[in-house]
Design a protein around this motif. Structure first.
Motif, PDB file in Angstrom:
ATOM      1  N   THR A 129       0.842  -1.200   0.000  1.00 49.46           N
ATOM      2  CA  THR A 129       0.000   0.000   0.000  1.00 49.46           C
ATOM      3  C   THR A 129       0.871   1.242   0.000  1.00 49.46           C
ATOM      4  OG1 THR A 129      -1.670  -1.169   1.287  1.00 49.46           O
ATOM      5  CG2 THR A 129      -1.797   1.242   1.298  1.00 49.46           C
ATOM      6  N   VAL A 130       0.562   2.190  -0.875  1.00 49.66           N
ATOM      7  CA  VAL A 130       1.228   3.492  -0.834  1.00 49.66           C
ATOM      8  C   VAL A 130       0.159   4.559  -0.632  1.00 49.66           C
ATOM      9  CG1 VAL A 130       2.609   5.194  -2.090  1.00 49.66           C
ATOM     10  CG2 VAL A 130       3.138   2.757  -2.313  1.00 49.66           C
ATOM     11  N   ILE A 131       0.377   5.433   0.342  1.00 56.18           N
ATOM     12  CA  ILE A 131      -0.553   6.532   0.606  1.00 56.18           C
ATOM     13  C   ILE A 131       0.200   7.840   0.378  1.00 56.18           C
ATOM     14  CG2 ILE A 131      -2.000   7.652   2.346  1.00 56.18           C
ATOM     15  CD1 ILE A 131      -1.986   4.855   3.811  1.00 56.18           C
ATOM     16  N   VAL A 132      -0.309   8.666  -0.508  1.00 57.78           N
ATOM     17  CA  VAL A 132       0.278   9.993  -0.716  1.00 57.78           C
ATOM     18  C   VAL A 132      -0.756  11.016  -0.270  1.00 57.78           C
ATOM     19  CG1 VAL A 132       1.335  11.586  -2.360  1.00 57.78           C
ATOM     20  CG2 VAL A 132       1.618   9.119  -2.675  1.00 57.78           C
ATOM     21  N   LYS A 133      -0.411  11.793   0.749  1.00 56.42           N
ATOM     22  CA  LYS A 133      -1.373  12.758   1.292  1.00 56.42           C
ATOM     23  C   LYS A 133      -1.459  14.006   0.421  1.00 56.42           C
ATOM     24  CE  LYS A 133      -2.448  10.598   5.233  1.00 56.42           C
ATOM     25  NZ  LYS A 133      -2.019  10.969   6.584  1.00 56.42           N
ATOM     26  N   GLY A 134      -0.370  14.294  -0.299  1.00 54.63           N
ATOM     27  CA  GLY A 134      -0.361  15.489  -1.139  1.00 54.63           C
ATOM     28  C   GLY A 134      -0.653  15.145  -2.595  1.00 54.63           C
ATOM     29  N   ASN A 135      -0.004  15.878  -3.509  1.00 60.57           N
ATOM     30  CA  ASN A 135      -0.208  15.683  -4.942  1.00 60.57           C
ATOM     31  C   ASN A 135       0.887  14.811  -5.538  1.00 60.57           C
ATOM     32  OD1 ASN A 135      -2.320  17.586  -4.745  1.00 60.57           O
ATOM     33  ND2 ASN A 135      -0.831  19.271  -4.967  1.00 60.57           N
ATOM     34  N   VAL A 136       0.566  14.218  -6.702  1.00 63.02           N
ATOM     35  CA  VAL A 136       1.571  13.461  -7.454  1.00 63.02           C
ATOM     36  C   VAL A 136       1.567  13.982  -8.879  1.00 63.02           C
ATOM     37  CG1 VAL A 136       2.450  11.176  -8.019  1.00 63.02           C
ATOM     38  CG2 VAL A 136       0.872  11.434  -6.104  1.00 63.02           C
ATOM     39  N   ASP A 137       2.764  14.125  -9.462  1.00 64.41           N
ATOM     40  CA  ASP A 137       2.823  14.619 -10.838  1.00 64.41           C
ATOM     41  C   ASP A 137       2.233  13.612 -11.825  1.00 64.41           C
ATOM     42  OD1 ASP A 137       3.974  17.034 -10.179  1.00 64.41           O
ATOM     43  OD2 ASP A 137       5.322  16.961 -11.916  1.00 64.41           O
ATOM     44  N   GLY A 138       2.632  12.343 -11.689  1.00 64.76           N
ATOM     45  CA  GLY A 138       2.075  11.393 -12.656  1.00 64.76           C
ATOM     46  C   GLY A 138       2.712  10.028 -12.547  1.00 64.76           C
ATOM     47  N   ARG A 139       2.378   9.205 -13.570  1.00 62.87           N
ATOM     48  CA  ARG A 139       2.894   7.815 -13.650  1.00 62.87           C
ATOM     49  C   ARG A 139       2.616   7.057 -12.352  1.00 62.87           C
ATOM     50  NH1 ARG A 139       8.561   9.393 -16.638  1.00 62.87           N
ATOM     51  NH2 ARG A 139       7.648  11.233 -17.565  1.00 62.87           N
ATOM     52  N   VAL A 140       1.391   7.135 -11.924  1.00 58.37           N
ATOM     53  CA  VAL A 140       0.980   6.442 -10.700  1.00 58.37           C
ATOM     54  C   VAL A 140       0.459   5.053 -11.085  1.00 58.37           C
ATOM     55  CG1 VAL A 140      -0.579   6.489  -8.722  1.00 58.37           C
ATOM     56  CG2 VAL A 140       0.402   8.616  -9.585  1.00 58.37           C
ATOM     57  N   GLY A 141       1.145   3.999 -10.607  1.00 55.71           N
ATOM     58  CA  GLY A 141       0.664   2.627 -10.843  1.00 55.71           C
ATOM     59  C   GLY A 141       0.984   2.062 -12.207  1.00 55.71           C
ATOM     60  N   GLY A 142       1.979   2.603 -12.869  1.00 51.69           N
ATOM     61  CA  GLY A 142       2.347   2.066 -14.185  1.00 51.69           C
ATOM     62  C   GLY A 142       2.781   0.615 -14.086  1.00 51.69           C
ATOM     63  N   GLN A 143       2.240  -0.241 -14.960  1.00 51.21           N
ATOM     64  CA  GLN A 143       2.549  -1.681 -14.988  1.00 51.21           C
ATOM     65  C   GLN A 143       2.297  -2.362 -13.641  1.00 51.21           C
ATOM     66  OE1 GLN A 143       6.468  -1.414 -17.394  1.00 51.21           O
ATOM     67  NE2 GLN A 143       5.345  -3.156 -18.188  1.00 51.21           N
TER      68      GLN A 143
ATOM     69  N   LEU B 258     -14.009   5.770   2.565  1.00 52.71           N
ATOM     70  CA  LEU B 258     -12.961   4.984   3.230  1.00 52.71           C
ATOM     71  C   LEU B 258     -12.350   5.784   4.367  1.00 52.71           C
ATOM     72  CD1 LEU B 258     -11.033   3.765   0.081  1.00 52.71           C
ATOM     73  CD2 LEU B 258     -12.486   2.330   1.519  1.00 52.71           C
ATOM     74  N   GLU B 259     -11.781   5.040   5.315  1.00 57.02           N
ATOM     75  CA  GLU B 259     -10.922   5.695   6.300  1.00 57.02           C
ATOM     76  C   GLU B 259      -9.493   5.269   6.012  1.00 57.02           C
ATOM     77  OE1 GLU B 259     -12.020   5.369  10.429  1.00 57.02           O
ATOM     78  OE2 GLU B 259      -9.985   5.913  11.045  1.00 57.02           O
ATOM     79  N   VAL B 260      -8.671   6.231   5.686  1.00 53.99           N
ATOM     80  CA  VAL B 260      -7.293   5.942   5.306  1.00 53.99           C
ATOM     81  C   VAL B 260      -6.344   6.691   6.222  1.00 53.99           C
ATOM     82  CG1 VAL B 260      -5.599   6.037   3.438  1.00 53.99           C
ATOM     83  CG2 VAL B 260      -8.012   5.642   2.902  1.00 53.99           C
ATOM     84  N   ASP B 261      -5.493   5.973   6.910  1.00 53.10           N
ATOM     85  CA  ASP B 261      -4.510   6.564   7.830  1.00 53.10           C
ATOM     86  C   ASP B 261      -5.182   7.594   8.750  1.00 53.10           C
ATOM     87  OD1 ASP B 261      -1.900   6.718   8.878  1.00 53.10           O
ATOM     88  OD2 ASP B 261      -1.477   8.521   7.710  1.00 53.10           O
ATOM     89  N   GLY B 262      -6.344   7.230   9.275  1.00 54.61           N
ATOM     90  CA  GLY B 262      -7.029   8.072  10.254  1.00 54.61           C
ATOM     91  C   GLY B 262      -7.899   9.168   9.666  1.00 54.61           C
ATOM     92  N   THR B 263      -7.965   9.262   8.344  1.00 57.17           N
ATOM     93  CA  THR B 263      -8.791  10.302   7.718  1.00 57.17           C
ATOM     94  C   THR B 263      -9.946   9.648   6.963  1.00 57.17           C
ATOM     95  OG1 THR B 263      -6.797  11.602   7.411  1.00 57.17           O
ATOM     96  CG2 THR B 263      -8.740  12.310   6.170  1.00 57.17           C
ATOM     97  N   LYS B 264     -11.184  10.140   7.243  1.00 60.14           N
ATOM     98  CA  LYS B 264     -12.342   9.623   6.513  1.00 60.14           C
ATOM     99  C   LYS B 264     -12.604  10.511   5.305  1.00 60.14           C
ATOM    100  CE  LYS B 264     -14.791   7.287  10.179  1.00 60.14           C
ATOM    101  NZ  LYS B 264     -15.864   7.370  11.159  1.00 60.14           N
ATOM    102  N   ALA B 265     -12.816   9.889   4.129  1.00 56.78           N
ATOM    103  CA  ALA B 265     -13.068  10.685   2.921  1.00 56.78           C
ATOM    104  C   ALA B 265     -13.729   9.817   1.860  1.00 56.78           C
ATOM    105  CB  ALA B 265     -11.758  11.256   2.391  1.00 56.78           C
TER     106      ALA B 265
END
Lengths: 573, 266
Positions: free
Chosen positions: B189-203, B230-237
């Motif tokens: 599992t990878v959790i990114v709380k901020g933004n990501v530029d791209g290429r998320v989950g390639g292959q 979902l509740e992820v790392d203590g945050t519900k969203a």
């Protein structure tokens, strides 16, 4: 050939030399100026071999140790070096890697095991300069390389037209141009078919465009080899490698040697060397019914005297497969999903590289392990059966001592078998558990030095301790009269020689490398009357731009093999 | 528990490869013995004592040993690598390979870390108060067997190649990430709380990614299937649920094809 001066006396060891029928006699081995001699003066350096075994330096008939595909293996597998790159201790330099070791580690590890000669098993001709650069950079051991011919466009065209003399003339030119040693054939026709996305799995499958069959390629090259009278025979990696139920194709290929006579002045008796036979000795029709057919294959090999084989033993390691059998590597990649490199080599060949993990708990891998050992244990002629792992395809060459342990000690084989998760399935598909045979040191010496040297036509130089031979002498810490009951001691003794003398120089003591030695590159120079048609065909292939390089840039230049040991062959036609 | 304190005395000229700075290597040794443990600076052999003063003796086992480095380790690599238990705390920055191949225990870096933090980790915890460079929790170069277990939490931003070839465990980036998240992953599992530029989950074959911010360039191989709370790392969203990478092979489980899941905060 030797610039090494000085005298050495290896004193009082148990000498084993199948070339002289010496089996464990206590004797001294005298060395002077790089050669084995009858006697030396009192000034000779003495190596005390009392209570130890003395053999000629090992001769490896088939190993992938230099060249572009080995380097592709190194490039795509940086993880092969992880935690396996020790710190250098003078006089050695840094060593790296496991299944695709650096050139330095390759030279050191062979020397530590007491090996003096290694045959690079597949040289793509156009990349011969690279092969020779790496060979030159590999310390201590003498090496030669076999150019691949089994999918070469010139060869297929000449053979299709039935032109054996032209085939031979082309081979002679190419051996000189590449400083090659002999004729390697990898998946005859199949690798050429791979350029069309196809393969030749049967001897009668036609190669697209060239309209020849593997059957014709094998027969044609065998005839050309004997026409030239080369030191080595054709060296064959057969069709349909690695697949369930491939042993009938293997037997059909071996049968092509029936009735063919050798013609050479190098003491070679076989007309075909069948390499890594383990990969070609399978029954069944799927991975579920996969089984060993080692017995059936060896029954044939035992009675057919003009063929030799090497084992290609699976050592149950994580390794890197690499072969000019391009379609096979794609097939393997589709099975294990690991990374795959593929190369097409102009008009000559192709290659593929895929990592592979042989696990004792995966039933087909365990069956492969048993099959390789069974071949050796069913062999009636150790002088025609050689220990290899098809390095690094079935395992790294540094596992030869482990293979020797398994062959010499039933208990150690049974321990591996018992540790397998599905040993009952392995037992159902193999016969290894029924074999009581334990090879002795004399048989091991035949399988690792004397036999391979003879098969390569090098028995006047390597593989024996006769006076006049190159002074490659290995001393192993094993007591011939009182072999250790612990099989691990067999492995450790062969892994780290007590001493190794290479060309008359002490290069290893107690498993430690002392010197970079004086390595030689061995190649074959067939002297044959110029053949105008072949000359024209070769020239045209360059001038018409079929090749990407010019003819003058194609041959291996002298500086790339600066320490040559050239074997001249006068072709009598 | 016993605490060993290392105080830096000089900055290495080259990078110091401190593979022996682990509770496992320290266990059972006194301060004097710890100072003689080997490290490498380039191709030369050095000791811990050449670069640190050592005070305090280690506990009998790794689990009973706490290491505190009271200063900056910007030029010290491999801190806590391969450790199985105990703790390592660095009151400053650390260089590459912090907690690489780690199997257990805890590492706390109070500053920033360079690349390869938690590479091929199998268990334990890494906490970085600052930011991380590239290759957090990824596989070793060339290897297809990445992080298998444990937790890495980076409180700041992280660079590229996070969780490459990941098989298990959790990586939490509380700040932003650059590119290549969970490339080739088959689990974890990878959790990114901020933004990501791209290429998320390639292959990506299997595994889970949560992104709280924006993905600037979405991979074309991901398909939106539904919306979930979902509740992820203590945050519900509420998250948009994507599956992918559709261009990659996927295993079957109980007759159903298993995809990787990407949850992007709606």
């Amino acid at each position: 050939m030797s610039e090494i001066k000085g005298e050495i006396l290896i004193k009082g060891g148990f000498v084993i030399d199948p070339a002289q029928n010496i089996d464990g006699d206590i004797a001294d081995i005298a060395i002077k100026d790089g050669k084995i001699v009858e006697r030396v003066s009192n000034a000779a350096k003495v190596i005390d071999a009392k209570g130890k075994v003395v053999m000629a330096g090992g001769v490896d008939v088939h190993s992938h140790v230099a060249g572009p595909k080995v380097n592709v293996g190194r490039l795509i597998r940086p993880e092969d070096k992880l935690f396996k790159s020790g710190v250098a201790h003078a006089p050695t330099r840094m060593e790296m890697g496991f299944s695709v070791p650096s050139v330095l580690k390759t030279g050191y590890d062979y020397a530590r095991m007491g090996y003096g000669f290694v045959m690079e098993a597949a040289m793509p001709p156009i990349h011969a300069p690279h092969v020779h650069e790496e060979i030159h950079d590999t310390p201590i051991i003498d090496e030669a390389a076999l150019p691949v011919f089994g999918n070469n466009w010139f060869v297929m065209e000449y053979i299709q037209k039935g032109e054996i003399e032209n085939t031979a003339a082309y081979i002679a030119w190419l051996l000189r141009a590449t400083k090659g040693y002999g004729i390697k054939i990898v998946n005859p026709g199949g690798t050429a078919a791979w350029a069309w996305g196809m393969n030749c799995l049967d001897l009668e499958d036609k190669v697209p465009y060239f309209d020849v069959t593997p059957h014709q390629i094998l027969t044609g090259l065998m005839q050309a080899n004997e026409y030239l009278g080369l030191p080595h025979s054709i060296h064959v990696h057969q069709n349909d490698l690695g697949n369930p139920g491939n042993y009938p194709v293997t037997l059909a290929s071996l049968k092509l040697a029936e009735g063919v006579k050798t013609k050479n002045k190098f003491g070679r008796e076989q007309v075909m060397h069948s390499t890594h036979l383990q990969f070609h000795s399978y029954g069944g029709d799927s991975w579920a019914t996969f089984c060993s057919k080692a017995k059936e294959v060896m029954d044939y090999v035992n009675k057919q005297k003009n063929i030799t084989i090497d084992l290609g033993c699976v050592t149950l390691d994580e390794t890197t497969t690499m072969t000019a059998d391009g379609p096979f590597e794609h097939h393997l990649h589709a099975l294990n999903h690991l990374k795959w490199a593929n190369v097409d080599v102009e008009m000559e060949t192709a290659a593929g590289v895929v990592p592979y993990i042989y696990s004792k708990d995966v039933v087909p891998n365990a069956i492969q392990w048993a099959t390789g050992l069974e071949l050796a244990l069913y062999s009636k002629d150790p002088m025609r059966t050689f220990i290899t792992t098809d390095h690094p395809n079935a395992g790294p060459f540094t596992r030869y001592p482990r293979v020797i342990k398994w062959l010499m000690n039933k208990k150690s084989r049974e321990a591996v078998l018992a540790s397998m998760k599905k040993s009952d399935k392995v037992i159902d598909a193999t016969t290894i558990h029924t074999i009581d045979r334990e090879l002795n040191l004399y048989e091991i010496a035949a399988m690792t030095r004397t036999g391979p040297a003879k098969c390569l036509g090098l028995s006047s130089y390597y593989g024996s301790l006769k006076p006049g031979m190159i002074a490659d002498v290995a001393v192993y810490d094993l007591n011939y009269k009182d072999m250790p009951s612990d099989p691990e001691k067999i492995e450790s003794a062969f892994l780290r020689a007590a001493a190794f003398v290479k060309s008359g120089e002490i290069v290893v003591r107690d498993g430690e490398v002392l010197s970079h030695g004086h390595k030689k590159t061995v190649w074959v120079n067939p002297k044959m009357k110029e053949n105008p048609q072949v000359k024209r065909d070769v020239t045209e292939s360059f001038t018409k731009g079929y090749y990407t390089v010019g003819l003058t840039n194609y041959p291996v230049r002298e500086y790339l093999a600066p320490h040559p040991f050239v074997i001249d062959v006068d072709v009598e036609a | 528990m016993a605490t060993v304190t290392l105080t830096p005395t000089k900055t290495p000229e080259l990078m110091l490869e401190a593979n022996s700075v682990t509770p496992d290597a320290f266990a059972g040794k006194n301060a004097e013995q710890i100072a003689t443990l080997e490290c490498r600076e380039g191709k030369t052999h050095v000791t811990i004592g050449d670069f640190f003063t050592v005070s305090g003796n280690a506990g009998a086992t790794a689990a009973e040993t706490d290491i505190v480095i009271a200063g900056d380790c910007t030029r010290v690599k491999y801190i806590g690598s391969k450790m199985t238990a105990g703790t390592v705390t660095v009151n400053g920055n650390a260089d590459m390979y912090v907690g690489g191949w780690m199997k257990g225990g805890k590492i706390h870096i109070k500053g920033n870390v360079d690349s390869f933090c938690g590479i091929a980790m199998e268990g334990g915890e890494i906490l970085v108060d600052g930011r991380a460079q590239n290759h957090v929790g990824c596989a070793y170069r060339g290897d297809w067997r990445g992080m298998k277990g444990g937790t890495i939490r980076i409180k700041g931003d992280a660079g590229n190649d996070i969780g490459t070839f990941m098989l298990g465990g959790t990586i939490i980036i509380e700040g932003n990430a650059f590119i290549h998240v969970s490339t080739h992953a088959e689990g974890g599992t990878v959790i990114v709380k901020g933004n990501v530029d791209g290429r998320v989950g390639g292959q990506m074959v299997k595994g889970t990614i949560y992104v709280f911010g924006e993905i600037k360039f979405m991979m074309p191989g991901f398909k939106k299937v539904d919306k979930v709370d979902l509740e992820v790392d203590g945050t519900k969203a509420t998250f948009d649920h994507y599956i992918g990478d559709l261009g990659e092979r996927h295993p079957k489980s109980k007759g159903k094809t298993v995809f990787a899941d990407l949850y992007l905060k709606a």
